[in-house]
Design a protein around this motif. Structure first.
Motif, PDB file in Angstrom:
ATOM      1  N   TRP A   1      -4.770   7.598  -7.089  1.00  0.00           N
ATOM      2  CA  TRP A   1      -5.737   6.611  -6.589  1.00  0.00           C
ATOM      3  C   TRP A   1      -5.888   5.415  -7.524  1.00  0.00           C
ATOM      4  O   TRP A   1      -6.212   4.310  -7.083  1.00  0.00           O
ATOM      5  CB  TRP A   1      -7.098   7.264  -6.365  1.00  0.00           C
TER       6      TRP A   1
ATOM      7  N   GLU B   1     -14.347   8.509   2.067  1.00  0.00           N
ATOM      8  CA  GLU B   1     -13.285   8.034   1.189  1.00  0.00           C
ATOM      9  C   GLU B   1     -13.776   6.870   0.334  1.00  0.00           C
ATOM     10  O   GLU B   1     -14.524   6.010   0.786  1.00  0.00           O
ATOM     11  CB  GLU B   1     -12.066   7.593   2.013  1.00  0.00           C
TER      12      GLU B   1
ATOM     13  N   TRP C   1       0.848  -1.180   0.000  1.00  0.00           N
ATOM     14  CA  TRP C   1       0.000   0.000   0.000  1.00  0.00           C
ATOM     15  C   TRP C   1       0.893   1.243   0.000  1.00  0.00           C
ATOM     16  O   TRP C   1       2.114   1.162   0.151  1.00  0.00           O
ATOM     17  CB  TRP C   1      -0.941  -0.004   1.207  1.00  0.00           C
TER      18      TRP C   1
ATOM     19  N   GLU D   1       1.421   5.083   1.803  1.00  0.00           N
ATOM     20  CA  GLU D   1       1.100   5.978   2.908  1.00  0.00           C
ATOM     21  C   GLU D   1       1.628   7.372   2.595  1.00  0.00           C
ATOM     22  O   GLU D   1       2.738   7.513   2.078  1.00  0.00           O
ATOM     23  CB  GLU D   1       1.734   5.484   4.208  1.00  0.00           C
TER      24      GLU D   1
ATOM     25  N   THR E   1      -7.583   6.958   6.378  1.00  0.00           N
ATOM     26  CA  THR E   1      -8.031   5.745   5.717  1.00  0.00           C
ATOM     27  C   THR E   1      -7.254   4.549   6.251  1.00  0.00           C
ATOM     28  O   THR E   1      -6.193   4.689   6.865  1.00  0.00           O
ATOM     29  CB  THR E   1      -7.841   5.834   4.193  1.00  0.00           C
ATOM     30  N   THR E   2      -7.794   3.372   5.990  1.00  0.00           N
ATOM     31  CA  THR E   2      -7.166   2.141   6.436  1.00  0.00           C
ATOM     32  C   THR E   2      -7.331   1.087   5.352  1.00  0.00           C
ATOM     33  O   THR E   2      -8.014   1.307   4.345  1.00  0.00           O
ATOM     34  CB  THR E   2      -7.805   1.660   7.754  1.00  0.00           C
ATOM     35  N   ILE E   3      -6.705  -0.068   5.552  1.00  0.00           N
ATOM     36  CA  ILE E   3      -6.874  -1.201   4.654  1.00  0.00           C
ATOM     37  C   ILE E   3      -7.809  -2.196   5.313  1.00  0.00           C
ATOM     38  O   ILE E   3      -7.626  -2.563   6.471  1.00  0.00           O
ATOM     39  CB  ILE E   3      -5.533  -1.884   4.341  1.00  0.00           C
TER      40      ILE E   3
ATOM     41  N   TRP F   1      -9.251  -3.731   0.301  1.00  0.00           N
ATOM     42  CA  TRP F   1      -9.587  -2.426  -0.262  1.00  0.00           C
ATOM     43  C   TRP F   1      -9.269  -1.354   0.766  1.00  0.00           C
ATOM     44  O   TRP F   1      -9.022  -1.644   1.929  1.00  0.00           O
ATOM     45  CB  TRP F   1     -11.063  -2.374  -0.670  1.00  0.00           C
ATOM     46  N   THR F   2      -9.276  -0.113   0.333  1.00  0.00           N
ATOM     47  CA  THR F   2      -9.088   0.996   1.255  1.00  0.00           C
ATOM     48  C   THR F   2     -10.452   1.483   1.744  1.00  0.00           C
ATOM     49  O   THR F   2     -11.454   1.377   1.035  1.00  0.00           O
ATOM     50  CB  THR F   2      -8.340   2.165   0.602  1.00  0.00           C
TER      51      THR F   2
END
Length: 356
Positions: A39, A316, A3, A5, A345-347, A334-335
């Motif tokens: 994105w 988001e 991912w 950051e 945001t997170t995974i 997914w995010t």
């Protein structure tokens, strides 16, 4: 899992390894103030046949927002340290190079495939190739030595993801959104047999005429000689997600089957299964948000039991959900928005069981 950051002006490609149901600590592949973060055009990490990891990311090479290079690096210690990056493209112009697919081979190397903007704003004798984004590829050996660069298509859609897979015969099948002089943006396929790439052919003549890029690429997967391709189209103003199967290693594809539930947004992924069916993943607009839909699709009966994995009503977007194979199932990631109030945001990750 990999991912991106972002922390202030810095951005970092991060990764972690899942082993025996435990995730390793997050490891940094690369961090800089010059990373191009987008994105839809995101970094990746893949495992090669000898256990080496290969990662790619995009690095700005000029003052413009869309001037960047592809960078590829390798790790022999599960991502704890990385080699100096290499650029797979000969072109060093301040143009776009991205939407990369990394395809491992059987001897520890890989083939990199990408969209290349070296001719994007050149004046061409044939105006049908004005502002053309090319599809190019190059093999990289286990020691990082690069073979000759190959031009696969002189004119493709500008900013849709590519996807590629290696089948049992060691051939590569790659799919991408093409672009004709008449602005038809259907899905094309090319095949690499040995050192030779085939001429591009349409998977199906949808006839989607669009004077712009939909930022919505196809996905392909294969097991043995069974191949599945999934894509989004909105030909004639009618949005659809379609899937097509091949039982001969991608030499020919059956007529596509429809998948959507009425309001598709695309952002597709696919995973071929041993029994000839495939797991299809796509996004639908539902309940004022984004729904991640999964369905096991048969070449004969199509999608009979779609399932909603998640509905996102947060600020988001879910981005482009991805699938990975696991024993007797799949991981889907997914995010998404966190539950706190800082807007981060997170995974999110789910495991999906597959009944034989």
């Amino acid at each position: 899992m990999s991912w991106t950051e972002v922390d202030g002006a810095d951005a970092a490609v991060r990764m972690a390894v899942l082993e025996n149901s435990e995730w390793s600590p997050a490891r940094t592949v690369h961090q800089s103030k010059k990373m191009f973060v987008n994105w839809a055009d995101f970094s990746s990490v893949v495992a090669l046949s000898d256990g080496t990891l290969a990662a790619h990311w995009l690095e700005l090479n000029g003052p413009g927002s869309y001037q960047y290079d592809v960078n590829i690096a390798f790790s022999s210690d599960e991502g704890r340290s990385w080699t100096a990056p290499i650029l797979p493209h000969d072109d060093r112009s301040q143009r776009e190079h991205g939407f990369v697919s990394l395809i491992p081979d059987a001897i520890g190397g890989l083939t990199a495939l990408w969209l290349d903007g070296r001719a994007y704003d050149d004046q061409a004798d044939d105006d049908s190739f004005e502002n053309a984004m090319q599809v190019r590829a190059r093999r990289i050996t286990p020691d990082g030595t690069m073979g000759p660069e190959s031009l696969l298509d002189e004119r493709a859609c500008t900013c849709c993801q590519t996807s590629a897979v290696r089948i049992d015969t060691d051939d590569i099948i790659a799919v991408y959104r093409d672009r004709t002089a008449e602005e038809i943006r259907d899905i094309s396929v090319v095949r690499m047999n040995g050192e030779v790439w085939s001429k591009a052919e349409n998977i199906h003549a949808d006839g989607w005429e669009l004077a712009g890029c939909p930022v919505n690429g196809p996905a392909i997967d294969a097991l043995e000689m069974d191949v599945a391709v999934i894509w989004f189209t909105a030909a004639e103003g009618d949005p659809n997600v379609k899937i097509a199967f091949s039982g001969d290693g991608g030499a020919q594809f059956d007529e596509p089957l429809p998948l959507d539930l009425g309001a598709p947004g695309g952002r597709v992924d696919v995973m071929q299964l041993l029994d000839g069916t495939a797991l299809a993943l796509w996004m639908e607009y539902a309940q004022g948000g984004e729904a991640i839909i999964m369905c096991r699709v048969s070449p004969k009966t199509g999608c009979t039991s779609p399932k909603t994995l998640h509905i996102n009503l947060g600020r988001e977007s879910i981005g482009f959900p991805r699938m990975a194979r696991k024993a007797e199932g799949a991981y889907v990631a997914w995010t998404g928005s966190t539950d706190n109030l800082n807007g981060s945001t997170t995974i999110r990750l789910v495991e999906v069981a597959i009944v034989p």
